[in-house]
Design a protein around this motif. Structure first.
Motif, PDB file in Angstrom:
ATOM      1  N   GLU A 100      -3.384   9.102  -1.541  1.00 46.42           N
ATOM      2  CA  GLU A 100      -2.264   8.719  -2.181  1.00 46.42           C
ATOM      3  C   GLU A 100      -1.080   7.725  -1.430  1.00 46.42           C
ATOM      4  O   GLU A 100      -0.751   8.633  -0.326  1.00 46.42           O
ATOM      5  N   PRO A 101      -1.031   7.319  -1.858  1.00 45.19           N
ATOM      6  CA  PRO A 101      -1.600   6.024  -2.609  1.00 45.19           C
ATOM      7  C   PRO A 101      -2.424   5.439  -2.141  1.00 45.19           C
ATOM      8  O   PRO A 101      -2.424   4.841  -1.007  1.00 45.19           O
ATOM      9  N   THR A 102      -2.826   5.330  -3.201  1.00 44.67           N
ATOM     10  CA  THR A 102      -4.623   4.244  -3.215  1.00 44.67           C
ATOM     11  C   THR A 102      -4.380   3.279  -4.405  1.00 44.67           C
ATOM     12  O   THR A 102      -3.788   2.675  -4.915  1.00 44.67           O
ATOM     13  N   VAL A 103      -5.259   1.565  -3.144  1.00 39.68           N
ATOM     14  CA  VAL A 103      -5.256   0.422  -3.273  1.00 39.68           C
ATOM     15  C   VAL A 103      -6.489   0.201  -3.780  1.00 39.68           C
ATOM     16  O   VAL A 103      -7.862   0.268  -2.866  1.00 39.68           O
ATOM     17  N   GLU A 104      -6.881  -0.039  -5.080  1.00 42.33           N
ATOM     18  CA  GLU A 104      -8.361  -0.995  -5.024  1.00 42.33           C
ATOM     19  C   GLU A 104      -8.220  -2.395  -4.727  1.00 42.33           C
ATOM     20  O   GLU A 104      -7.020  -2.623  -5.631  1.00 42.33           O
ATOM     21  N   VAL A 105      -9.074  -2.813  -4.514  1.00 38.92           N
ATOM     22  CA  VAL A 105      -9.267  -4.202  -3.663  1.00 38.92           C
ATOM     23  C   VAL A 105     -10.425  -5.127  -4.390  1.00 38.92           C
ATOM     24  O   VAL A 105     -11.333  -4.426  -3.591  1.00 38.92           O
ATOM     25  N   VAL A 106     -10.314  -6.219  -5.000  1.00 34.94           N
ATOM     26  CA  VAL A 106     -11.988  -6.636  -5.825  1.00 34.94           C
ATOM     27  C   VAL A 106     -11.380  -7.973  -6.302  1.00 34.94           C
ATOM     28  O   VAL A 106     -10.603  -9.158  -6.029  1.00 34.94           O
ATOM     29  N   VAL A 107     -11.742  -8.288  -4.230  1.00 33.42           N
ATOM     30  CA  VAL A 107     -12.196 -10.288  -4.361  1.00 33.42           C
ATOM     31  C   VAL A 107     -13.468 -10.530  -4.321  1.00 33.42           C
ATOM     32  O   VAL A 107     -14.506 -10.337  -3.906  1.00 33.42           O
ATOM     33  N   PRO A 108     -13.376 -11.130  -5.308  1.00 34.31           N
ATOM     34  CA  PRO A 108     -15.245 -12.210  -5.713  1.00 34.31           C
ATOM     35  C   PRO A 108     -16.174 -12.678  -4.222  1.00 34.31           C
ATOM     36  O   PRO A 108     -15.469 -13.119  -3.122  1.00 34.31           O
ATOM     37  N   GLY A 109     -17.131 -12.350  -4.039  1.00 33.34           N
ATOM     38  CA  GLY A 109     -18.284 -12.246  -3.001  1.00 33.34           C
ATOM     39  C   GLY A 109     -17.510 -11.337  -1.641  1.00 33.34           C
ATOM     40  O   GLY A 109     -18.071 -11.195  -0.798  1.00 33.34           O
ATOM     41  N   MET A 110     -16.330 -10.259  -1.763  1.00 38.48           N
ATOM     42  CA  MET A 110     -16.257  -8.795  -0.878  1.00 38.48           C
ATOM     43  C   MET A 110     -16.457  -8.172  -1.467  1.00 38.48           C
ATOM     44  O   MET A 110     -16.542  -7.749  -2.706  1.00 38.48           O
ATOM     45  N   GLU A 111     -16.580  -6.933  -1.012  1.00 41.94           N
ATOM     46  CA  GLU A 111     -17.520  -5.969  -0.650  1.00 41.94           C
ATOM     47  C   GLU A 111     -15.652  -5.500  -1.849  1.00 41.94           C
ATOM     48  O   GLU A 111     -15.102  -4.946  -1.292  1.00 41.94           O
ATOM     49  N   VAL A 129     -13.472  -1.995  -1.921  1.00 42.51           N
ATOM     50  CA  VAL A 129     -13.438  -1.193  -1.786  1.00 42.51           C
ATOM     51  C   VAL A 129     -11.926  -0.650  -2.269  1.00 42.51           C
ATOM     52  O   VAL A 129     -11.142  -1.050  -2.596  1.00 42.51           O
ATOM     53  N   MET A 130     -11.090   0.925  -1.532  1.00 48.07           N
ATOM     54  CA  MET A 130     -10.238   1.565  -2.157  1.00 48.07           C
ATOM     55  C   MET A 130      -9.678   1.486  -1.122  1.00 48.07           C
ATOM     56  O   MET A 130      -9.911   2.528  -0.190  1.00 48.07           O
ATOM     57  N   TYR A 131      -8.505   1.387  -0.149  1.00 52.79           N
ATOM     58  CA  TYR A 131      -7.746   1.817   0.731  1.00 52.79           C
ATOM     59  C   TYR A 131      -6.458   2.925   0.444  1.00 52.79           C
ATOM     60  O   TYR A 131      -6.029   3.044  -0.565  1.00 52.79           O
ATOM     61  N   GLY A 132      -6.993   3.652   1.271  1.00 55.16           N
ATOM     62  CA  GLY A 132      -6.112   4.602   1.576  1.00 55.16           C
ATOM     63  C   GLY A 132      -4.235   4.391   2.273  1.00 55.16           C
ATOM     64  O   GLY A 132      -4.246   4.472   2.394  1.00 55.16           O
ATOM     65  N   LYS A 133      -3.333   5.604   1.784  1.00 55.90           N
ATOM     66  CA  LYS A 133      -2.390   5.803   2.396  1.00 55.90           C
ATOM     67  C   LYS A 133      -1.646   4.509   1.865  1.00 55.90           C
ATOM     68  O   LYS A 133      -1.117   4.512   3.378  1.00 55.90           O
ATOM     69  N   VAL A 134      -1.319   3.981   1.297  1.00 57.53           N
ATOM     70  CA  VAL A 134      -0.803   2.876   1.391  1.00 57.53           C
ATOM     71  C   VAL A 134       0.803   2.167   1.332  1.00 57.53           C
ATOM     72  O   VAL A 134       1.253   2.484  -0.252  1.00 57.53           O
ATOM     73  N   THR A 135       1.521   1.637   2.150  1.00 53.72           N
ATOM     74  CA  THR A 135       2.571   1.661   1.792  1.00 53.72           C
ATOM     75  C   THR A 135       2.954   0.384   1.516  1.00 53.72           C
ATOM     76  O   THR A 135       2.251   0.001   1.421  1.00 53.72           O
ATOM     77  N   PRO A 136       4.644   0.296   1.872  1.00 54.02           N
ATOM     78  CA  PRO A 136       5.057  -1.364   1.195  1.00 54.02           C
ATOM     79  C   PRO A 136       4.251  -2.354   2.371  1.00 54.02           C
ATOM     80  O   PRO A 136       3.740  -3.152   2.246  1.00 54.02           O
ATOM     81  N   ALA A 137       4.848  -1.554   3.956  1.00 56.70           N
ATOM     82  CA  ALA A 137       4.279  -2.261   4.847  1.00 56.70           C
ATOM     83  C   ALA A 137       2.464  -3.135   5.101  1.00 56.70           C
ATOM     84  O   ALA A 137       2.248  -3.860   5.422  1.00 56.70           O
ATOM     85  N   VAL A 138       1.546  -1.389   4.532  1.00 55.80           N
ATOM     86  CA  VAL A 138       0.302  -1.954   4.676  1.00 55.80           C
ATOM     87  C   VAL A 138       0.256  -2.755   3.715  1.00 55.80           C
ATOM     88  O   VAL A 138      -0.674  -4.108   3.285  1.00 55.80           O
TER      89      VAL A 138
END
Length: 128
Positions: free
Chosen positions: A79-90, A92-101
């Protein structure tokens, strides 16, 4: 308490319209889903969520991207985790997402269409 002027009411209306537009999924193919379960909030998820909202607005992506929150994503250690869904792309879930990330994700993943491999904690099956 001061009375609201006509100008003040118009400004308030524009602010509310903008807020509602951010939440409307209609026509938005890109999704950013921030884990806001108890562990996500404790790890800074609220700041991460706000950073995504701010960066999406700053890059004028409001009409293409919806930033949502979800409950627990099951990756407490990441955590914090973020799932990103973009059409035409895989997806993914990103981890340890800070405001800078979050800013990096908006630029690199959403705009440049490149994954940030070093931050991926899970690759998800695309939605059918």
């Amino acid at each position: 308490m001061a009375k609201l002027t006509l100008e003040g009411l118009r400004a308030l209306r524009e602010q509310v319209k903008k807020t509602l537009q951010r939440r409307d999924p209609e026509g938005k193919g890109i999704q950013v889903i921030v884990g806001m379960g108890t562990c996500g909030i404790a790890a800074g998820g609220k700041d991460t969520f706000k950073a995504f909202l701010d960066e999406v607005e700053a890059k004028n992506l409001d009409s293409q991207v919806i930033v949502r929150q979800s409950g627990c994503m099951g990756r407490c250690a990441d955590e914090p985790t973020v799932e990103v869904v973009v059409p035409g792309m895989e997806t993914v879930m990103y981890g340890k997402v800070t405001p800078a990330v979050a800013k990096d994700i908006v630029q690199t993943h959403l705009i440049d269409k490149k994954l940030l491999d070093n931050l991926i904690v899970e690759r998800l099956a695309p939605a059918k």
